[in-house]
Design a protein around this motif. Structure first.
Motif, PDB file in Angstrom:
ATOM      1  N   THR A 147       0.827  -1.205   0.000  1.00 39.18           N
ATOM      2  CA  THR A 147       0.000   0.000   0.000  1.00 39.18           C
ATOM      3  C   THR A 147       0.864   1.259   0.000  1.00 39.18           C
ATOM      4  O   THR A 147       0.522   2.253  -0.663  1.00 39.18           O
ATOM      5  CB  THR A 147      -0.958   0.010   1.201  1.00 39.18           C
ATOM      6  OG1 THR A 147      -0.220  -0.201   2.410  1.00 39.18           O
ATOM      7  CG2 THR A 147      -2.016  -1.069   1.068  1.00 39.18           C
ATOM      8  N   ALA A 148       1.992   1.220   0.704  1.00 42.73           N
ATOM      9  CA  ALA A 148       2.892   2.374   0.684  1.00 42.73           C
ATOM     10  C   ALA A 148       3.455   2.590  -0.716  1.00 42.73           C
ATOM     11  O   ALA A 148       3.524   3.734  -1.208  1.00 42.73           O
ATOM     12  CB  ALA A 148       4.022   2.175   1.687  1.00 42.73           C
ATOM     13  N   PRO A 160      -7.866   7.296   4.642  1.00 49.15           N
ATOM     14  CA  PRO A 160      -8.460   8.180   3.639  1.00 49.15           C
ATOM     15  C   PRO A 160      -7.559   8.490   2.453  1.00 49.15           C
ATOM     16  O   PRO A 160      -8.050   8.634   1.325  1.00 49.15           O
ATOM     17  CB  PRO A 160      -8.797   9.449   4.434  1.00 49.15           C
ATOM     18  CG  PRO A 160      -7.991   9.363   5.689  1.00 49.15           C
ATOM     19  CD  PRO A 160      -7.830   7.920   5.978  1.00 49.15           C
ATOM     20  N   VAL A 161      -6.257   8.588   2.672  1.00 43.61           N
ATOM     21  CA  VAL A 161      -5.357   8.867   1.550  1.00 43.61           C
ATOM     22  C   VAL A 161      -5.337   7.677   0.595  1.00 43.61           C
ATOM     23  O   VAL A 161      -5.447   7.835  -0.626  1.00 43.61           O
ATOM     24  CB  VAL A 161      -3.943   9.192   2.062  1.00 43.61           C
ATOM     25  CG1 VAL A 161      -2.961   9.293   0.892  1.00 43.61           C
ATOM     26  CG2 VAL A 161      -3.951  10.499   2.847  1.00 43.61           C
ATOM     27  N   LEU A 162      -5.208   6.467   1.144  1.00 43.58           N
ATOM     28  CA  LEU A 162      -5.193   5.289   0.281  1.00 43.58           C
ATOM     29  C   LEU A 162      -6.554   5.055  -0.369  1.00 43.58           C
ATOM     30  O   LEU A 162      -6.629   4.531  -1.487  1.00 43.58           O
ATOM     31  CB  LEU A 162      -4.754   4.070   1.080  1.00 43.58           C
ATOM     32  CG  LEU A 162      -3.278   4.081   1.495  1.00 43.58           C
ATOM     33  CD1 LEU A 162      -2.966   2.885   2.374  1.00 43.58           C
ATOM     34  CD2 LEU A 162      -2.364   4.099   0.286  1.00 43.58           C
ATOM     35  N   THR A 194      -7.941  -0.810   2.959  1.00 42.65           N
ATOM     36  CA  THR A 194      -8.954   0.154   3.391  1.00 42.65           C
ATOM     37  C   THR A 194     -10.137  -0.525   4.074  1.00 42.65           C
ATOM     38  O   THR A 194     -10.899   0.134   4.780  1.00 42.65           O
ATOM     39  CB  THR A 194      -9.441   0.995   2.203  1.00 42.65           C
ATOM     40  OG1 THR A 194      -9.905   0.132   1.150  1.00 42.65           O
ATOM     41  CG2 THR A 194      -8.315   1.870   1.657  1.00 42.65           C
ATOM     42  N   ALA A 195     -10.285  -1.833   3.888  1.00 41.81           N
ATOM     43  CA  ALA A 195     -11.308  -2.573   4.622  1.00 41.81           C
ATOM     44  C   ALA A 195     -10.859  -2.906   6.037  1.00 41.81           C
ATOM     45  O   ALA A 195     -11.673  -3.294   6.878  1.00 41.81           O
ATOM     46  CB  ALA A 195     -11.662  -3.862   3.883  1.00 41.81           C
ATOM     47  N   ARG A 202      -8.503   6.842  -7.621  1.00 42.72           N
ATOM     48  CA  ARG A 202      -7.731   7.250  -8.802  1.00 42.72           C
ATOM     49  C   ARG A 202      -7.495   6.060  -9.734  1.00 42.72           C
ATOM     50  O   ARG A 202      -7.626   6.178 -10.952  1.00 42.72           O
ATOM     51  CB  ARG A 202      -6.388   7.851  -8.374  1.00 42.72           C
ATOM     52  CG  ARG A 202      -6.490   9.204  -7.721  1.00 42.72           C
ATOM     53  CD  ARG A 202      -6.937  10.270  -8.722  1.00 42.72           C
ATOM     54  NE  ARG A 202      -5.800  10.983  -9.277  1.00 42.72           N
ATOM     55  CZ  ARG A 202      -5.794  11.547 -10.470  1.00 42.72           C
ATOM     56  NH1 ARG A 202      -6.830  11.434 -11.263  1.00 42.72           N
ATOM     57  NH2 ARG A 202      -4.739  12.212 -10.894  1.00 42.72           N
ATOM     58  N   LEU A 203      -7.132   4.922  -9.161  1.00 40.59           N
ATOM     59  CA  LEU A 203      -6.912   3.741  -9.987  1.00 40.59           C
ATOM     60  C   LEU A 203      -8.218   3.244 -10.597  1.00 40.59           C
ATOM     61  O   LEU A 203      -8.253   2.809 -11.753  1.00 40.59           O
ATOM     62  CB  LEU A 203      -6.257   2.637  -9.160  1.00 40.59           C
ATOM     63  CG  LEU A 203      -4.856   2.920  -8.615  1.00 40.59           C
ATOM     64  CD1 LEU A 203      -4.320   1.689  -7.887  1.00 40.59           C
ATOM     65  CD2 LEU A 203      -3.903   3.341  -9.713  1.00 40.59           C
ATOM     66  N   GLY A 204      -9.299   3.326  -9.822  1.00 40.46           N
ATOM     67  CA  GLY A 204     -10.590   2.858 -10.317  1.00 40.46           C
ATOM     68  C   GLY A 204     -11.131   3.680 -11.459  1.00 40.46           C
ATOM     69  O   GLY A 204     -12.026   3.224 -12.186  1.00 40.46           O
ATOM     70  N   ALA A 205     -10.590   4.875 -11.653  1.00 41.36           N
ATOM     71  CA  ALA A 205     -11.051   5.733 -12.745  1.00 41.36           C
ATOM     72  C   ALA A 205     -10.527   5.267 -14.100  1.00 41.36           C
ATOM     73  O   ALA A 205     -10.917   5.826 -15.132  1.00 41.36           O
ATOM     74  CB  ALA A 205     -10.613   7.179 -12.495  1.00 41.36           C
ATOM     75  N   HIS A 206      -9.674   4.237 -14.109  1.00 41.09           N
ATOM     76  CA  HIS A 206      -9.073   3.772 -15.364  1.00 41.09           C
ATOM     77  C   HIS A 206      -9.267   2.264 -15.512  1.00 41.09           C
ATOM     78  O   HIS A 206      -8.294   1.493 -15.531  1.00 41.09           O
ATOM     79  CB  HIS A 206      -7.589   4.130 -15.393  1.00 41.09           C
ATOM     80  CG  HIS A 206      -7.326   5.584 -15.151  1.00 41.09           C
ATOM     81  ND1 HIS A 206      -7.658   6.547 -16.068  1.00 41.09           N
ATOM     82  CD2 HIS A 206      -6.811   6.233 -14.074  1.00 41.09           C
ATOM     83  CE1 HIS A 206      -7.328   7.740 -15.579  1.00 41.09           C
ATOM     84  NE2 HIS A 206      -6.824   7.569 -14.376  1.00 41.09           N
TER      85      HIS A 206
END
Length: 268
Positions: free
Chosen positions: A169-170, A237-239, A231-232, A245-249
């Motif tokens: 994640t980092a 919130p940042v991740l 995130t689960a 952002r990734l889901g937008a593509h």
């Protein structure tokens, strides 16, 4: 001495890892959901099983390298009834500690489970230079793991899966931050090469190298899977924003994470 190994999952990472074990002289049986992916290893002498259960029935060591917790649970359900006491199951996917605990509950008495996710991409898998994080007692399988890379013992079962999720994640977050920084550089008129070199030489150099990689193979869909797991687990919130952002593509799901970084850099 050789060890009879069953290798479950021949994706981008699994195939070069299985190839190294075969080349090291271990009798190898492989299984993959898409059977065609087994052909190259079969040509090199590996046995090909029709089902996970068939693959593991005579194995000393079972290695799973699968996409996500659901795939691991499905394969374990099929394989567990055929496991012999004394078998070691090495789970090398990135699935998080909860899924490792679920896998442990599925395995019969007498089977030893290790979680051993890896650090590195397909190039390191092919050369046996992966970093292997291990949770649990690796004494019986360290020589097998040594064919694949360098072992770092992390603690009890589940500890390696937890650490791998932290590292991934980092890294994923860093790649997206670098991509946005390069987008900012473009808006400010900073030459691309100048911005790239400055970032590579900075404290975020590792993330910059990954964002600019051209030969790695970490599909964006798997990066998003790791962020979903994280995130689960905790409020991040940042991740969560990085995941958006990734889901937008979605068209880049099968492409390396660096290609998503290219899209973000271009203003996507």
């Amino acid at each position: 001495m050789t060890t009879k190994i069953a290798f479950l999952g021949l994706g981008g990472m699994g195939t070069p890892m299985a190839t190294r074990l075969l080349d090291a002289g271990h009798p190898l049986t492989v299984w993959n959901r898409t059977a065609a992916r087994s052909q190259g290893l079969a040509a090199r002498g590996a046995a090909v099983a029709a089902t996970p259960g068939d693959a593991v029935r005579s194995a000393d060591v079972v290695i799973s390298m699968l996409a996500d917790p659901g795939a691991v649970a499905e394969v374990a359900a099929a394989a567990a009834p055929r496991l012999r006491p004394g078998t070691h199951w090495i789970e090398m996917s990135t699935i998080g500690p909860d899924a490792v605990r679920d896998l442990a509950e599925r395995l019969p008495t007498g089977v030893t489970l290790l979680d051993a996710p890896v650090l590195g991409s397909v190039d390191k898998a092919a050369t046996g230079e992966l970093g292997i994080l291990v949770g649990g007692d690796a004494d019986g399988v360290e020589k097998v793991l040594g064919v694949l890379g360098t072992v770092t013992r992390c603690g009890p079962p589940g500890s390696a899966a937890a650490l791998k999720l932290v590292v991934n994640t980092a890294l994923i977050g860093g790649v997206v931050v670098v991509a946005e920084a390069l987008a900012l550089a473009g808006r400010l008129g900073v030459p691309a090469a100048t911005a790239e070199q400055a970032l590579l030489a900075s404290a975020v150099g590792g993330a910059a190298r990954r964002a600019l990689a051209t030969e790695a193979a970490f599909p964006t869909a798997l990066a998003a899977k790791d962020l979903h797991l994280a995130t689960a687990t905790a409020p991040l919130p940042v991740l969560a924003a990085v995941l958006d952002r990734l889901g937008a593509h979605p068209d880049l799901a099968a492409h390396d994470l660096a290609r998503a970084a290219d899209r973000i850099r271009a203003g996507g």
